[in-house]
Design an enzyme around this catalytic site. Sequence first.
Site: not given
Length: 332
Positions: A71, A101
């Site tokens: 990622q 996030c």
Amino acid sequence: MILGDHHLADPIVFLAPMAGVSDRPFRMLCRSLGASAAVSEMVTSDTRLWHTAKSRNRLDHRGEPGPRIVQLLGNEPGMLAMAAQENVANGADIIDLNLGCPAKKVCNKAAGSALLADEPLVERLLRALTAAVSVPVTLKMRLGIDRDHLNAVRVATLAESAGVAMISVHGRTRTCGYRGEVDYDTIARVVDAVAIPVLANGDITTPEQARAVIQRTGAAGVMVGRGAQGRPWLPGQIRAALSGRPIPPAPVGPALARLVLEHVMALHRQYGPEQGLRIARKHIGWYLARNRPGVDRRRFLAIVDAHGQLAALSQLFGASAVAAPWPDTELQ
């Protein structure tokens, strides 16, 4: 589910990327216990920072079974493309873009879930990634910036048009963080809007809940995050439940002891005794909270050397519990 050269057998249960948690030892442990795949901790797309110990550990996929999913975190198309190419050259099978996030230090740099406020930039980032590499590009995102700006359906459709192979959706917004109820109905709208697979994510902590989420959203599978902390066997239990097989029991007694000790030893090997000791503390805390809630965890926080940490765990579980070696001492 087919992602590039990898055919993942149904049912699909991924381990979510979690900063400071889903490192190589934890990913390999969850895979060995039944997870379909495990996504790495987010890695900066600024390759100039890859010399740091943090980045080197996050980029470490030695011995991992495929698909190896990296990622990336970033907001500049050229930089992301270059980082993706470097990772593929180093063995990555799938590149995932972080739009999920909610941490302030990430969002303040216009990355992670903050990118959901700029759909044209998201499209440029995704097109740069899919053009740069031949492996599948996937996306992990939230529902939007806040409840007044839910744009997950639009982002999903532009991601599909950009060539993204799979989307994972956490059913909260950036401002929600990890608070409040998960909005599975909006995840269902994302599922209905695209033809590519969608994984549902957010507060999936039991096999029964995973069944309910699949039924409610129509998702191709689920992604498990915090629910696996202290329970790395949970993704495997969920897969068994979704397939109609008996749910394997959580390890207890000697089996639990061997699992915890081998995980801690793998952390010591990965990071070195000093840093591995510190990282292991949170995992030990989760194991005790989930499986031995009556144990006072404070004494484990006071241990200052790796050997002492292992000795305390051996004492906790009893000498007989660790007499038999874990069958794979390198987690490989």
